[in-house]
Write an enzyme that holds these catalytic residues in place. Sequence first.
Site, mmCIF file in Angstrom:
data_model
loop_
_atom_site.group_PDB
_atom_site.id
_atom_site.type_symbol
_atom_site.label_atom_id
_atom_site.label_comp_id
_atom_site.label_asym_id
_atom_site.label_seq_id
_atom_site.Cartn_x
_atom_site.Cartn_y
_atom_site.Cartn_z
ATOM 1 N N CYS A 1 -0.461 4.119 2.096
ATOM 2 C CA CYS A 1 -0.252 3.952 3.545
ATOM 3 C C CYS A 1 1.215 4.174 3.909
ATOM 4 C CB CYS A 1 -0.615 2.537 4.004
ATOM 5 S SG CYS A 1 -2.074 1.852 3.272
ATOM 6 N N ASP A 2 2.109 3.619 3.132
ATOM 7 C CA ASP A 2 3.498 3.524 3.573
ATOM 8 C C ASP A 2 4.514 4.350 2.783
ATOM 9 O OD1 ASP A 2 2.680 1.739 5.549
ATOM 10 O OD2 ASP A 2 2.793 0.036 4.187
ATOM 11 N N CYS B 1 0.827 -1.209 0.000
ATOM 12 C CA CYS B 1 0.000 0.000 0.000
ATOM 13 C C CYS B 1 0.861 1.259 0.000
ATOM 14 C CB CYS B 1 -0.937 0.000 1.204
ATOM 15 S SG CYS B 1 -2.012 1.442 1.249
#
Length: 315
Positions: free
Chosen positions: A142-143, A139
């Site tokens: 997200c990261d 992701c």
Amino acid sequence: MSEASVERTKCLIIGSGPAGYTAAIYAARANLSPVLYTGVQPGGQLTITNEVENYPGYPKGVIGPEMMEDFKSQAERFGTDVRYEIIDKVDFTGPVHKAWTESGQEIQADTVIIATGASAKWLGLESEQRLMNRGVSACAVCDGFFFRGQEVAIVGGGDTAAEEATYLAKMCAKVHLLVRRDELRASKIMQERVLKTPNLEVHWNTEAEEIMGSEGVDGVRVLNNKTGESTVLPVTGFFVAIGHKPNTEIFEGWLDMDANKYLVTVPGRSLTNIEGIFASGDAQDHIYRQAVTAAGTGCMAALDAERYLADKGII
Ligand code: NDP
């Protein structure tokens, strides 16, 4: 509990990610006494994430599994019955919906909220498993932020990979997009975006062989499947974007699904094609796939379930 016993509930929730727990919080506060089955991965995909920095209300960020414990506690506080089991069969023929746990317990429910989520597809490399959350992620949204200013690689050739590669290029020094064929599957507009991003290099006919590093990623060995040449890219982050699979197998034949097996809901609502069955989260959303959007649709499903029960005179 006897295997042959049958239990009745007004609201059965299947799944324990942000969608399932949010649905549970709302349903429990509406006195529906929901029963929630966590499924194989209690807490859902966020339990394989490290730090979550984009969920509103956590200005300092929060560890994914801790956040899901908070969701669960909040759902339990209002009386949700959380069970660590898997629902592996359903029967949606009658007005009362039936579901069975792996151990054979039958649940009869007036409403069912589906929040079974989706699972990222992985390459299947040993090094990918070993370095997951230590530089390996599925992701970018997200990261990606953890790799700002660094060099990263991302695998895939579809719209997700194209979108995530261009997203990463905005914050990373350099992005290597590893494509196993000599063309992208992504839409034309996304292909153009990829090809005109200066710090994004596309490696055609290229497969990841091994992600290197012990505590974190310090490179990836890639193979050109046309020339047979192996090289090492000096990356510190490795993203996999080869698609997701919605966890909807048990609903096949009952609920309407799109070509990729995502559940189809009435636009802007959580209603499925069967009365009293509501779908939320990534099982019905292949576009946004965020914890906060999943939580939002979980809330919608609980409100829709409550209205349905009221209309039927059940509550
Ligand atoms: P897709 O299935 O469309 O693409 C998967 C990609 O990963 C393909 O390029 C495929 O290669 C590659 N791949 C699969 N397995 C491997 C492997 N083992 N090793 C290397 N590469 C692999 O998935 P997406 O998640 O990209 O998209 C899913 C759906 O969501 C699509 O319909 C897409 O259009 C849509 N979507 C739309 C967006 C938008 O409109 N903004 C954004 C994101 C997704 P190959 O091509 O060789 O099969």
